[in-house]
Every structure is written in C-alpha cells, then in structure tokens.
Design a protein around this motif. Structure first.
Motif, PDB file in Angstrom:
ATOM      1  N   SER A  27       0.653  -1.094  -0.534  1.00 27.66           N
ATOM      2  CA  SER A  27       0.232   0.237   0.096  1.00 27.66           C
ATOM      3  C   SER A  27       0.555   1.210  -0.059  1.00 27.66           C
ATOM      4  O   SER A  27       0.421   2.224  -0.565  1.00 27.66           O
ATOM      5  CB  SER A  27      -1.013   0.433   1.154  1.00 27.66           C
ATOM      6  N   GLU A  28       2.364   1.089   1.127  1.00 31.57           N
ATOM      7  CA  GLU A  28       2.734   2.445   0.565  1.00 31.57           C
ATOM      8  C   GLU A  28       3.450   2.492  -0.553  1.00 31.57           C
ATOM      9  O   GLU A  28       3.332   3.671  -0.875  1.00 31.57           O
ATOM     10  CB  GLU A  28       3.644   1.537   1.970  1.00 31.57           C
ATOM     11  N   ASN A  29       3.824   0.908  -1.496  1.00 29.34           N
ATOM     12  CA  ASN A  29       4.802   1.754  -3.164  1.00 29.34           C
ATOM     13  C   ASN A  29       3.661   2.366  -3.669  1.00 29.34           C
ATOM     14  O   ASN A  29       3.695   3.029  -4.409  1.00 29.34           O
ATOM     15  CB  ASN A  29       5.542   0.134  -3.093  1.00 29.34           C
ATOM     16  N   VAL A  30       2.510   1.540  -3.880  1.00 26.47           N
ATOM     17  CA  VAL A  30       1.490   2.484  -4.407  1.00 26.47           C
ATOM     18  C   VAL A  30       0.934   3.435  -3.992  1.00 26.47           C
ATOM     19  O   VAL A  30       0.621   4.532  -5.443  1.00 26.47           O
ATOM     20  CB  VAL A  30       0.195   1.242  -4.493  1.00 26.47           C
ATOM     21  N   ALA A  31       1.248   4.014  -2.647  1.00 28.68           N
ATOM     22  CA  ALA A  31       0.246   5.189  -2.452  1.00 28.68           C
ATOM     23  C   ALA A  31       1.529   6.362  -3.139  1.00 28.68           C
ATOM     24  O   ALA A  31       1.561   8.009  -2.918  1.00 28.68           O
ATOM     25  CB  ALA A  31       0.601   5.573  -0.711  1.00 28.68           C
ATOM     26  N   ASN A  32       2.997   5.852  -3.016  1.00 29.71           N
ATOM     27  CA  ASN A  32       3.829   7.036  -3.566  1.00 29.71           C
ATOM     28  C   ASN A  32       5.166   6.732  -5.276  1.00 29.71           C
ATOM     29  O   ASN A  32       5.952   6.769  -5.393  1.00 29.71           O
ATOM     30  CB  ASN A  32       4.666   6.064  -2.993  1.00 29.71           C
ATOM     31  N   ALA A  33       3.647   5.633  -5.914  1.00 26.26           N
ATOM     32  CA  ALA A  33       4.107   5.396  -6.729  1.00 26.26           C
ATOM     33  C   ALA A  33       4.566   6.707  -7.886  1.00 26.26           C
ATOM     34  O   ALA A  33       4.853   6.438  -9.122  1.00 26.26           O
ATOM     35  CB  ALA A  33       2.898   4.471  -7.797  1.00 26.26           C
ATOM     36  N   GLN A  34       3.875   7.960  -7.364  1.00 32.45           N
ATOM     37  CA  GLN A  34       4.337   8.844  -8.134  1.00 32.45           C
ATOM     38  C   GLN A  34       4.914  10.399  -7.914  1.00 32.45           C
ATOM     39  O   GLN A  34       5.153  11.071  -7.909  1.00 32.45           O
ATOM     40  CB  GLN A  34       3.287   9.639  -8.890  1.00 32.45           C
ATOM     41  N   SER A  35       5.882   9.930  -6.110  1.00 28.82           N
ATOM     42  CA  SER A  35       6.205  10.405  -5.309  1.00 28.82           C
ATOM     43  C   SER A  35       8.099  10.512  -5.503  1.00 28.82           C
ATOM     44  O   SER A  35       8.917   9.949  -6.048  1.00 28.82           O
ATOM     45  CB  SER A  35       6.644  10.040  -4.165  1.00 28.82           C
ATOM     46  N   THR A  36       7.895  12.336  -6.869  1.00 27.52           N
ATOM     47  CA  THR A  36       9.527  12.179  -7.075  1.00 27.52           C
ATOM     48  C   THR A  36      10.364  13.480  -6.048  1.00 27.52           C
ATOM     49  O   THR A  36       9.619  13.475  -4.896  1.00 27.52           O
ATOM     50  CB  THR A  36       9.106  13.235  -8.595  1.00 27.52           C
ATOM     51  N   ALA A  87      11.352  18.847  -9.580  1.00 25.50           N
ATOM     52  CA  ALA A  87      12.669  17.537  -8.591  1.00 25.50           C
ATOM     53  C   ALA A  87      13.715  17.259 -10.004  1.00 25.50           C
ATOM     54  O   ALA A  87      14.223  16.987 -10.645  1.00 25.50           O
ATOM     55  CB  ALA A  87      12.142  16.580  -8.444  1.00 25.50           C
ATOM     56  N   ALA A  88      13.495  18.130 -11.405  1.00 21.40           N
ATOM     57  CA  ALA A  88      14.079  18.292 -12.820  1.00 21.40           C
ATOM     58  C   ALA A  88      15.533  18.317 -12.742  1.00 21.40           C
ATOM     59  O   ALA A  88      15.524  19.691 -12.157  1.00 21.40           O
ATOM     60  CB  ALA A  88      13.248  18.899 -13.807  1.00 21.40           C
ATOM     61  N   ASP A  89      16.435  18.252 -13.377  1.00 23.66           N
ATOM     62  CA  ASP A  89      17.450  18.346 -12.989  1.00 23.66           C
ATOM     63  C   ASP A  89      18.065  19.691 -14.067  1.00 23.66           C
ATOM     64  O   ASP A  89      17.223  19.992 -14.572  1.00 23.66           O
ATOM     65  CB  ASP A  89      18.951  17.010 -13.383  1.00 23.66           C
ATOM     66  N   GLU A  90      19.286  19.723 -14.596  1.00 22.72           N
ATOM     67  CA  GLU A  90      19.344  20.699 -15.102  1.00 22.72           C
ATOM     68  C   GLU A  90      19.065  20.692 -17.415  1.00 22.72           C
ATOM     69  O   GLU A  90      19.193  21.241 -17.481  1.00 22.72           O
ATOM     70  CB  GLU A  90      20.597  21.750 -14.953  1.00 22.72           C
ATOM     71  N   LYS A  95      13.530  11.450 -11.430  1.00 24.58           N
ATOM     72  CA  LYS A  95      13.848  10.341 -11.447  1.00 24.58           C
ATOM     73  C   LYS A  95      12.390   9.992 -11.020  1.00 24.58           C
ATOM     74  O   LYS A  95      11.920  10.894 -10.778  1.00 24.58           O
ATOM     75  CB  LYS A  95      14.760  10.388 -10.434  1.00 24.58           C
ATOM     76  N   LYS A  96      11.754   9.418 -11.371  1.00 23.68           N
ATOM     77  CA  LYS A  96      10.323   8.725 -10.679  1.00 23.68           C
ATOM     78  C   LYS A  96      11.055   6.922 -10.254  1.00 23.68           C
ATOM     79  O   LYS A  96      11.599   6.763 -10.455  1.00 23.68           O
ATOM     80  CB  LYS A  96       9.690   7.819 -12.443  1.00 23.68           C
ATOM     81  N   PRO A  97      10.026   7.081  -8.860  1.00 22.89           N
ATOM     82  CA  PRO A  97      10.166   6.020  -8.005  1.00 22.89           C
ATOM     83  C   PRO A  97      10.547   4.418  -8.747  1.00 22.89           C
ATOM     84  O   PRO A  97       9.482   4.346 -10.391  1.00 22.89           O
ATOM     85  CB  PRO A  97       8.184   6.197  -7.203  1.00 22.89           C
ATOM     86  N   ASN A  98      10.719   3.822  -8.388  1.00 21.71           N
ATOM     87  CA  ASN A  98      11.715   2.393  -8.804  1.00 21.71           C
ATOM     88  C   ASN A  98       9.872   1.358  -8.983  1.00 21.71           C
ATOM     89  O   ASN A  98       9.446  -0.024  -8.083  1.00 21.71           O
ATOM     90  CB  ASN A  98      12.816   2.208  -8.551  1.00 21.71           C
TER      91      ASN A  98
END
Length: 138
Positions: A27-36, A87-90, A95-98
C-alpha cells in the motif's frame, strides 16, 4: 484434540500478521508510485520490499512465519523528461520511483489471497474447537 486446533490458530495468526505487514508495504508503494524528489536531481521514493523467515515454535513443534526485514528495492529509477517538475535536473530529467504498478497489484492480490486462506483456516479451527466443547458438555 484441542491442542492441535489451538496450534493451528496460532500458526494462522502468524500468517495473518505476516500478510498484513506485506499489504501495508504494498500500500505504501502504491501510494508513493508518483512521488518524485523535492529538489532538482534528488532521488524519488524508493520501493520497499518485505522478506519473511520461518520460525520454529517449540511449544507447537511447528514452523510459523514472521517478518524478517523491510528493505528497499535497488532497481534503478526510471528517468522522464519533465522540465517543469521541481525535481527536474539541469537537463529537465526527473527520476521517477522504481515502483511498477503491475508488480504491486500482483503482489497485493497474492497477499490478499494468502491472508484470506489464513483467516479461513482460523475460522475452521474455531468452529472445530466450539464443536468439541459442545460435545464435551453433552
């Protein structure tokens, strides 16, 4: 006759606890699937994993299951072009969650079925204990 039934409820209980912990991790993984990440180039949420171990219950003379550890998945983070993301670099890469939702849903389904099987086993043992007590009364 009651001792094996009580033992089966204790074993089922350990299975219920293990699968409940597994469902919390999923559940924690699903809830954070888009957390950059929060800052440019920072790492996003890392998928959590759970490992179990078999424990010998000497009183029962049987093995039960317990959570061994909750770790993190070392799979690489997918990268996506999204220059407007904080969260974008230069180069505009984020990077998106794995977290792979297909894997999480399959794991959730398996954990749910294992939980239900342990719960059903506990219900059956409880019904048998009740029937045994009724027989002893009569």
């Amino acid at each position: 006759m009651i001792d094996p039934l009580i033992a089966s409820t204790r074993l089922s209980s350990s299975g219920l606890e293990a699968q409940s912990a597994r469902l919390r991790v999923i559940s924690e993984n699903v809830a954070n699937a888009q957390s950059t990440g929060r800052t440019p180039g920072s790492d996003p949420y890392t998928r959590k994993t759970i490992a179990f171990r078999s424990e010998l219950d000497r009183a029962l003379g049987a093995s039960s299951v317990a959570v061994k550890e909750i770790g993190t998945d070392d799979a690489p983070f997918p990268v996506e072009y999204d220059p407007g993301n904080p969260a974008a670099d230069e180069n505009g890469m984020v990077k998106k969650p794995n977290v792979n939702m297909l894997i999480e849903m399959a794991d959730m389904r398996e954990a749910n079925r294992s939980y239900q099987a342990n719960l059903q086993m506990m219900k059956q043992a409880r019904a048998l204990i009740s029937a045994t007590i009724d027989l002893m009364r009569g």
